[in-house]
Scaffold this motif. Structure first.
Motif, short mmCIF file in Angstrom:
data_model
loop_
_atom_site.label_atom_id
_atom_site.label_comp_id
_atom_site.label_asym_id
_atom_site.label_seq_id
_atom_site.Cartn_x
_atom_site.Cartn_y
_atom_site.Cartn_z
N HIS A 1 12.90 11.75 2.12
CA HIS A 1 11.61 12.41 1.90
C HIS A 1 11.75 13.93 1.96
O HIS A 1 11.36 14.64 1.04
N ASN B 1 -2.95 15.75 4.81
CA ASN B 1 -1.89 15.92 3.83
C ASN B 1 -0.85 16.92 4.27
O ASN B 1 -0.08 16.63 5.15
N GLU C 1 2.43 7.92 7.13
CA GLU C 1 2.92 6.59 7.48
C GLU C 1 4.44 6.49 7.41
O GLU C 1 5.06 5.75 8.16
N TYR D 1 6.33 4.08 10.09
CA TYR D 1 6.13 2.70 9.66
C TYR D 1 7.32 1.81 9.94
O TYR D 1 7.18 0.64 10.28
N GLU E 1 6.28 -10.13 5.11
CA GLU E 1 6.06 -9.21 6.22
C GLU E 1 5.08 -8.10 5.82
O GLU E 1 4.17 -7.75 6.58
N TYR F 1 1.41 -7.48 7.57
CA TYR F 1 0.95 -6.22 8.14
C TYR F 1 -0.18 -5.63 7.33
O TYR F 1 -1.19 -5.20 7.86
N HIS F 2 0.01 -5.58 6.03
CA HIS F 2 -0.96 -4.88 5.19
C HIS F 2 -2.32 -5.57 5.25
O HIS F 2 -3.35 -4.95 5.48
N LYS G 1 -3.06 -6.73 9.48
CA LYS G 1 -3.32 -5.69 10.47
C LYS G 1 -4.18 -4.57 9.91
O LYS G 1 -5.23 -4.26 10.43
N HIS G 2 -3.72 -3.95 8.82
CA HIS G 2 -4.48 -2.81 8.29
C HIS G 2 -5.85 -3.23 7.81
O HIS G 2 -6.87 -2.72 8.24
N PHE H 1 -0.33 12.66 -4.54
CA PHE H 1 0.30 13.19 -3.35
C PHE H 1 -0.35 12.64 -2.09
O PHE H 1 0.30 12.20 -1.18
N GLU H 2 -1.67 12.70 -2.12
CA GLU H 2 -2.34 12.14 -0.97
C GLU H 2 -2.36 10.64 -1.11
O GLU H 2 -2.07 10.12 -2.16
N LYS H 3 -2.74 10.00 -0.04
CA LYS H 3 -2.80 8.55 -0.15
C LYS H 3 -3.96 8.17 -1.04
O LYS H 3 -4.98 8.80 -1.03
N TRP I 1 -0.77 3.96 -0.81
CA TRP I 1 -0.57 4.35 0.57
C TRP I 1 0.82 3.85 0.97
O TRP I 1 1.26 2.79 0.53
N GLU I 2 1.47 4.59 1.82
CA GLU I 2 2.84 4.21 2.16
C GLU I 2 2.92 2.85 2.83
O GLU I 2 3.90 2.12 2.65
N HIS I 3 1.88 2.46 3.56
CA HIS I 3 1.99 1.17 4.26
C HIS I 3 2.09 0.02 3.27
O HIS I 3 2.50 -1.07 3.63
N TYR J 1 6.20 0.53 2.20
CA TYR J 1 7.28 1.11 2.99
C TYR J 1 8.25 0.07 3.53
O TYR J 1 9.45 0.31 3.58
N VAL J 2 7.73 -1.10 3.90
CA VAL J 2 8.62 -2.12 4.47
C VAL J 2 9.61 -2.61 3.42
O VAL J 2 10.78 -2.82 3.70
N GLN K 1 10.69 1.35 1.18
CA GLN K 1 10.77 2.64 1.87
C GLN K 1 10.20 3.75 0.99
O GLN K 1 9.07 3.71 0.58
N ASN K 2 11.03 4.74 0.66
CA ASN K 2 10.46 5.86 -0.07
C ASN K 2 10.50 5.65 -1.59
O ASN K 2 10.12 6.54 -2.34
#
Lengths: 247, 290
Positions: free
Chosen positions: A63, A179, A198, A202, B79, B83-84, B87-88, B182-184, B213-215, B218-219, B222-223
Motif C-alpha cells: 500500500h 480518508n 481497514e 483487517y 471466511e 465476517y462481512h 459481523k459487519h 479512493f474513499e470507501k 470497502w477493504e473489508h 482484504y481477506v 489483500q491489496n
C-alpha cells in the motif's frame, strides 16, 4: 574503387560517432527528483504479535509503496513538482478542494508518520513534559486514552486519528479525520497517529477495531518519538510562560 | 409467494417483497391491475398474520444472502462472508435498531429510513451511514450468485449497448470507477459513491453494486483490488438480479409518468371517474414506499 568506397564509408561513420560524442558531452543531463519510500525504523516482524509481519509486508510493502509510486507518476507532469512532502500536502489540499495529488501525497506523509509513531515494546505512558501537558489538557492520562479510543471507534469508513498540538489554542487535542486528511492542512502539529483504514488491521484483527486500538495504545505507540516531536513543536507554539533561569 | 416466510418480517419488508414480485410477473398488465392485486395480497397477509399470532416487530432484521456462505468459493471465501455478512452487516443492523428504537424512524421500512435520514444532503442524527450501509449490503449480496458472471440478456443488454456502446465499454467503466474510488464506497453502474452513500437519496434506481470497502476483499485479495473487481465481474455478478431490477425500474418509471400525467389532468380540471382518483391516492402511497 571499392576500396575507396569502403574507406569513405568508414570515415563517414567515424565522423558521425565523433559528432555524437561531442553532442553528448555538451548535452545537459536532466536531474529528476522524486519521493522515496522510507522504511519503518524497525524490522517488519518487530511489532509482533500486535501487528504481524504479514500486515507490515502488505501495508508498507504494497500500500505505502503504491502511494509513493503513484505520487511520483502523477507528479511527472504536474506543476506541483519540486515541493517538499509537507509543502505538497498543504498545497494540494487547496483549502478543502483537494487537487488530485492530495490523496497520494497525504497518504505517503501519513504512513511515514505512522511507522515512526510506533515502536517495538511501545505503549505504557509518556514521561515528564509530555505527560504533564497531557494531564493539563485532558485532565489525566486515562482520560486522554479514553478520548483517543472513542474517537478512533467513532470514525466511519477510512480515516486517521491524531493527537495534535493546536497552534491557535495552544493545547493538545485528539482529532479524527477521514480518508487522508491530516492536521498539517489546518496548520496544527501532529504528535502521534493511528491508521484506521481497514487495511491496517483487517489481517490481524478482522473487524475487531476495539482490540486493535487498544493494542496500539497498550503496546505499540512510541511515546519517545511523541516526546521528540513535542519538543520540536514547542519551538513553534508557546505553551506557557517561559522559564527564565534565575542567575 | 412464500407467505409464511414473509409474515415474520417487518411490515416494510413484506411490502417491498410484494411490490417486487408482483411487478416482475405482471409487467405487461396495466399498473392499476397490479395495484389491485397488491391490495388483496396485503389483506390476505394481514389475516394470516392475525391467525398465526406472529409478533411483527418494528425492528429491522438481518437478511441473509440468497445462497450459503461458502457458495461463492473460491472467488469470495466463506471466511470473508462470515465476517462481512456475519459481523459487519450484522453489526450495522444491530446498531441501527438500537439507535432508532423509540425515535420516529422506528418501524419504518429501510428505504424510507435511508431517504429520511439523508434529509436531502443535511444528514440528521443519529448516524445516517447505518441505514445506507445496511441497504447497500442487502443489495450487494443479491447482486451476486454462485456461478455468476457471463452475459446479460434481453432488455438489459440492449440498454447497455445503447448507453455504453458495448458490454466491454460498461465493464471497463465499471472497473475504472471501482479502482479509482479512493474513499470507501459502494459503487454503482457508472456512479461511484463514498462511504455509504447510495443512489436512493438521489432518486436513482440502483441496478448493481460492488462493495469496494477493504473489508470486502482484504481477506481474499489483500491489496489486490483490481483482481477482486475483475473476479466480481467475471464470476460473481448475477445478471438475472440486475435484469429483474431493471424491469422493476422501468415499471416504476412508467408508473411515475402515469402519475404525473394524472396530476396534470387534475390540475387542468379534467376529472376522471371516481375510480381513477382513488387509484391516484393509492398510487402515491405505493410509489412513496418504493
Amino acid at each position: 574503387m571499392l576500396h575507396l568506397f569502403i574507406v569513405t564509408l568508414l570515415y563517414f561513420f567515424g565522423y558521425q560517432k565523433q559528432k555524437d560524442q561531442l553532442r553528448g558531452s555538451r548535452r545537459t543531463s536532466r536531474i529528476v527528483a522524486f519521493y522515496g519510500l522510507t522504511a519503518p525504523p524497525y524490522e517488519l516482524d518487530a511489532l509482533e504479535p500486535y501487528m504481524s509481519q504479514k500486515t507490515l509486508e502488505i501495508h508498507w510493502g504494497k500500500h505505502h509503496r503504491a502511494y509513493v509510486d503513484n505520487l511520483n507518476k502523477q507528479l511527472a507532469n504536474s506543476p506541483l513538482y519540486g515541493l517538499t512532502l509537507d509543502e505538497l500536502v498543504k498545497v494540494a489540499y487547496n483549502n478543502g478542494n483537494p487537487l488530485p495529488e492530495f490523496n497520494n501525497a497525504a497518504q505517503v506523509w501519513n504512513h511515514n508518520f505512522f511507522w515512526e509513531s510506533m515502536q517495538p515494546d511501545g505503549g505504557y505512558m509518556p514521561a515528564a513534559g509530555l505527560l504533564q501537558q497531557i494531564e493539563k489538557d485532558f485532565g489525566s492520562f486515562p482520560n486522554f486514552r479514553e478520548k483517543f479510543i472513542t474517537t478512533a471507534m467513532s470514525l466511519f469508513g477510512s480515516g486517521w486519528v491524531w493527537l495534535v498540538l493546536k497552534k491557535e489554542e495552544k493545547k493538545l487535542a485528539v482529532v479524527g479525520a477521514s480518508n487522508a486528511v491530516n492536521p498539517l492542512v489546518w496548520g496544527d502539529i501532529p504528535i502521534i497517529t493511528l491508521d484506521m483504514w481497514e487495511h491496517s488491521y483487517y489481517l490481524d484483527y478482522r473487524n475487531d477495531r476495539g482490540k486493535y486500538v487498544n493494542a496500539f495504545m497498550d503496546s505499540l505507540v512510541s511515546w519517545q518519538s511523541a516526546t521528540a516531536r513535542m519538543a520540536r513543536a514547542e519551538a513553534f507554539v508557546n505553551l506557557g510562560e517561559p522559564k527564565i533561569p534565575v542567575a | 409467494m412464500h407467505l409464511s416466510a414473509v409474515a415474520t418480517d417487518a411490515e416494510g419488508y413484506i411490502f417491498l417483497k410484494l411490490t417486487y414480485e408482483c411487478k416482475l410477473s405482471k409487467i405487461r398488465i396495466k399498473f392499476r391491475k397490479a395495484c389491485e392485486k397488491q391490495k388483496k395480497k396485503k389483506k390476505r397477509i394481514r389475516k394470516m398474520v392475525g391467525r398465526c399470532r406472529t409478533r411483527i416487530t418494528a425492528q429491522l432484521e438481518l437478511k441473509a444472502p440468497p445462497y450459503s456462505l461458502d457458495a461463492l468459493e473460491p472467488y469470495m471465501s466463506r471466511e470473508t462472508l462470515e465476517y462481512h455478512w456475519g459481523k459487519h452487516h450484522r453489526g450495522y443492523v444491530d446498531n441501527l435498531n438500537k439507535q432508532i428504537s423509540g425515535t420516529d424512524l422506528d418501524g419504518l421500512a429501510l428505504e424510507e429510513i435511508v431517504v429520511r435520514s439523508y434529509n436531502r444532503g443535511n444528514p440528521l442524527p443519529p448516524s445516517t451511514m447505518l441505514p445506507r450501509s445496511i441497504w447497500n449490503h442487502d443489495f450487494f449480496w443479491s447482486s451476486m450468485k454462485p456461478g455468476g458472471g457471463g452475459q446479460p440478456r434481453g432488455v438489459l443488454l440492449e440498454l447497455i449497448e445503447r448507453d455504453f456502446g458495448s458490454l466491454e465499454g460498461l465493464l471497463n467503466e465499471f472497473k475504472q470507477a471501482a479502482l479509482t474510488q479512493f474513499e470507501k464506497d459502494n459503487k454503482l453502474v457508472v456512479q461511484k459513491s463514498p462511504n455509504a452513500v447510495n443512489p436512493l437519496v438521489w432518486d436513482y434506481h440502483p441496478l448493481l453494486v460492488v462493495d469496494v470497502w477493504e473489508h470486502a476483499y482484504y481477506v481474499d485479495y489483500q491489496n489486490r483490488r483490481p483482481e477482486f473487481v475483475s473476479t466480481f465481474i467475471e464470476k460473481l455478478i448475477s445478471w438475472d438480479a440486475v435484469s429483474a431490477r431493471l424491469e422493476e425500474a422501468i415499471a416504476q418509471a412508467a408508473a411515475r409518468a402515469e402519475e404525473d400525467e394524472r396530476r396534470r389532468e387534475e390540475e387542468d380540471g379534467v376529472m376522471d371517474d371516481g375510480d381513477a382518483i382513488e387509484m391516484y391516492l393509492d398510487t402515491e402511497n405505493e410509489s412513496e414506499a418504493e
